[in-house]
Write a protein that holds these residues in place. Structure first.
Motif, PDB file in Angstrom:
ATOM      1  N   SER A 116       0.806  -1.271   0.112  1.00 23.78           N
ATOM      2  CA  SER A 116      -0.191  -0.065  -0.005  1.00 23.78           C
ATOM      3  C   SER A 116       0.823   1.193   0.292  1.00 23.78           C
ATOM      4  CB  SER A 116      -0.971  -0.093   1.139  1.00 23.78           C
ATOM      5  OG  SER A 116      -1.768   1.044   1.194  1.00 23.78           O
TER       6      SER A 116
ATOM      7  N   ASP B 176      -9.925   4.946   3.859  1.00 26.05           N
ATOM      8  CA  ASP B 176      -8.860   4.445   3.030  1.00 26.05           C
ATOM      9  C   ASP B 176      -7.813   3.209   3.866  1.00 26.05           C
ATOM     10  OD1 ASP B 176      -9.265   6.234   1.126  1.00 26.05           O
ATOM     11  OD2 ASP B 176      -7.298   6.822   0.690  1.00 26.05           O
TER      12      ASP B 176
ATOM     13  N   GLU C 215      -8.541   2.009   6.673  1.00 20.75           N
ATOM     14  CA  GLU C 215      -9.467   0.669   6.902  1.00 20.75           C
ATOM     15  C   GLU C 215      -9.879  -0.347   5.946  1.00 20.75           C
ATOM     16  OE1 GLU C 215     -13.118   1.445   9.220  1.00 20.75           O
ATOM     17  OE2 GLU C 215     -12.022   3.148  10.314  1.00 20.75           O
ATOM     18  N   ALA C 216     -10.011   0.285   4.794  1.00 14.86           N
ATOM     19  CA  ALA C 216     -10.124  -0.625   3.559  1.00 14.86           C
ATOM     20  C   ALA C 216      -8.860  -1.432   3.189  1.00 14.86           C
ATOM     21  CB  ALA C 216     -10.441   0.026   2.456  1.00 14.86           C
TER      22      ALA C 216
ATOM     23  N   LEU D 113      -6.608  -2.504   5.378  1.00 14.25           N
ATOM     24  CA  LEU D 113      -6.495  -3.368   6.541  1.00 14.25           C
ATOM     25  C   LEU D 113      -7.428  -4.580   6.525  1.00 14.25           C
ATOM     26  CD1 LEU D 113      -4.153  -1.320   7.276  1.00 14.25           C
ATOM     27  CD2 LEU D 113      -4.793  -1.474   9.563  1.00 14.25           C
ATOM     28  N   ASP D 114      -8.233  -4.287   5.760  1.00 18.08           N
ATOM     29  CA  ASP D 114      -9.493  -5.519   5.578  1.00 18.08           C
ATOM     30  C   ASP D 114      -8.935  -6.946   5.555  1.00 18.08           C
ATOM     31  OD1 ASP D 114     -12.137  -5.904   5.983  1.00 18.08           O
ATOM     32  OD2 ASP D 114     -12.478  -5.907   3.910  1.00 18.08           O
ATOM     33  N   GLY D 115      -8.981  -7.723   6.381  1.00 18.51           N
ATOM     34  CA  GLY D 115      -8.515  -9.099   6.313  1.00 18.51           C
ATOM     35  C   GLY D 115      -7.092  -9.365   6.700  1.00 18.51           C
TER      36      GLY D 115
ATOM     37  N   ALA E 221      -7.157   1.856  12.983  1.00 14.20           N
ATOM     38  CA  ALA E 221      -7.743   1.104  11.856  1.00 14.20           C
ATOM     39  C   ALA E 221      -7.382  -0.308  12.137  1.00 14.20           C
ATOM     40  CB  ALA E 221      -7.314   1.289  10.409  1.00 14.20           C
TER      41      ALA E 221
ATOM     42  N   LYS F 210      -9.688  -1.650  14.875  1.00 14.22           N
ATOM     43  CA  LYS F 210     -10.740  -1.962  14.527  1.00 14.22           C
ATOM     44  C   LYS F 210     -10.805  -3.164  13.616  1.00 14.22           C
ATOM     45  CE  LYS F 210     -12.860   2.703  14.039  1.00 14.22           C
ATOM     46  NZ  LYS F 210     -13.169   3.696  13.052  1.00 14.22           N
ATOM     47  N   LYS F 211      -9.940  -3.457  12.748  1.00 13.51           N
ATOM     48  CA  LYS F 211      -9.958  -4.405  11.970  1.00 13.51           C
ATOM     49  C   LYS F 211      -9.380  -5.794  12.552  1.00 13.51           C
ATOM     50  CE  LYS F 211     -11.703  -2.643   8.263  1.00 13.51           C
ATOM     51  NZ  LYS F 211     -12.987  -3.238   7.601  1.00 13.51           N
TER      52      LYS F 211
END
Ligand code: 15L
Length: 271
Positions: free
Chosen positions: A30, A54, A56-57, A59-61, A94, A97-98
Motif C-alpha cells: 500500500s 482508506d 481501514e479498507a 487493513l481488511d483481512g 484501523a 478496528k480490523k
C-alpha cells in the motif's frame, strides 16, 4: 499470515518488498502512489494515510502490518502532522478496528538524534528528537505502546538507522541497517510468540554502534551484515564532506545541524 506493507513505493519498500513476499506470499502493498515498477503478480491497494476509510479498507483481512508509510525525512509541520502523526494514529486505530494482530512500526534513530555520539544509549533512554520528523517518530512509538497495552496488539517499534546496501559515511558505519537484517527484525515483530510492546534499534552488526541493542538479541536477532567491511570506502566518502560541528557531534547528524540555533556543543574530548 496476511501482511500489509504501507509505504511500499518508498525507498525501503522498494528494497525489501520482493524478499518480504518470498516469506509472506499473501503480501499486500500500500502507498498513496503506485510503485512505478509494480509487477503483475504483486497486490497493491492505494491508501492515503490521512483518510481513515482508506486505511481501514487497506487493513481488511490483514493479520500483520509493516508500517513504513509517511514522510521519511524532516519536512514542514503540515506535512509531518498529516503524514506521520494523523496518518500513524489512523493506522493504529484501523488496526484495532480490523483485529490486526501485529504492527511493526518504522520508528527512526531521529527520535533520539540529540544524544552525543560518545554517549551510548539503550532502548529505555528518554527520547531526544532532532527534528519535527523525530518528534513524529516518538509519537508513533507512544501510539504503538498505547494500542499494545490497551488493546492487545503486538507492536514492535524499530528505531531504524539507515537502510542501504552499504554504509555511505562515518555516521552510517555506526547506524547502518542492511535490508536483509531489516527483514529479520520485521519477522521478529510478526512472529515472536507473546510479543506485547518492544522497542529495538534497527542496525546491522556495526562495531562503531552507539546503541545497546540487547533487547533485539534477546528476541532472537542475529544480524548478518557487518558495517566494518565497508569502512575504507565510507571513510573516504566522509573525507569529502564539509565539516559539520553540530551534526558531527550528535547521533542524528545533519538532522541536528539543520536550523540549529542553540549553543554549539564542545567537542567530545573537551567535555
Ligand atoms: C531516517 O530516518 C530517514 O528516513 C532516512 O532517509 C535517513 O535520513 C536516515 O534516517 C539516517 O539517519 O541516515
Amino acid at each position: 499470515m496476511r501482511v500489509l506493507m504501507t509505504g511500499a513505493a518508498g525507498g525501503i519498500g522498494s528494497m525489501i518488498r520482493h524478499d518480504l513476499r518470498a516469506i509472506y506470499p499473501d503480501l499486500v502493498l500500500s502507498d498513496i502512489r503506485t510503485p512505478p515498477d509494480l509487477g503483475p503478480d504483486e497486490t497493491f491497494i492505494a491508501a492515503d494515510l490521512t483518510q481513515p476509510a482508506d486505511v481501514e479498507a487497506a487493513l481488511d483481512g490483514i493479520d500483520a502490518v509493516a508500517h513504513f508509510g509517511g514522510f521519511s525525512v524532516e519536512g514542514p509541520w503540515d506535512t509531518i502532522l498529516n503524514a506521520n502523526i494523523i496518518g500513524c494514529y489512523n493506522l493504529f486505530e484501523a488496526a484495532r478496528k480490523k483485529g490486526v494482530k501485529r504492527v511493526v512500526f518504522a520508528s527512526s534513530n531521529h527520535a533520539m538524534g540529540f544524544y552525543p555520539r560518545h554517549q551510548p544509549i539503550g532502548t529505555a533512554a528518554v527520547p531526544r528528537p532532532d527534528s519535527r520528523y523525530g518528534v513524529s517518530k516518538v509519537f508513533g512509538e507512544a501510539v504503538g505502546a498505547l494500542y499494545a497495552d490497551k488493546h492487545g496488539l503486538g507492536v514492535l517499534s524499530l528505531r531504524i538507522g539507515n537502510v542501504a546496501y552499504k554504509p555511505i559515511d562515518k555516521r552510517r558505519l555506526a547506524i547502518w541497517l542492511h535490508p536483509e537484517d531489516l527483514i529479520q527484525l520485521i519477522r521478529i515483530g510478526f512472529e515472536h510468540p507473546g510479543l506485547v510492546y518492544e522497542v529495538v534499534y534497527g542496525a546491522s552488526f556495526n562495531e562503531r554502534t552507539w546503541w545497546d541493542n540487547t533487547r533485539a538479541f534477546e528476541l532472537g536477532y542475529r544480524p548478518k551484515h557487518r558495517a566494518e567491511d565497508f569502512a575504507a570506502e565510507a571513510l573516504a566518502a566522509q573525507a569529502k564532506l564539509p565539516p559539520d560541528p553540530v551534526g558531527d557531534y550528535f547521533q542524528g547528524g545533519t538532522f541536528c545541524s539543520d536550523a540549529f540555533t542553540a549553543k554549539p556543543p564542545k567537542p567530545a574530548s573537551a567535555t
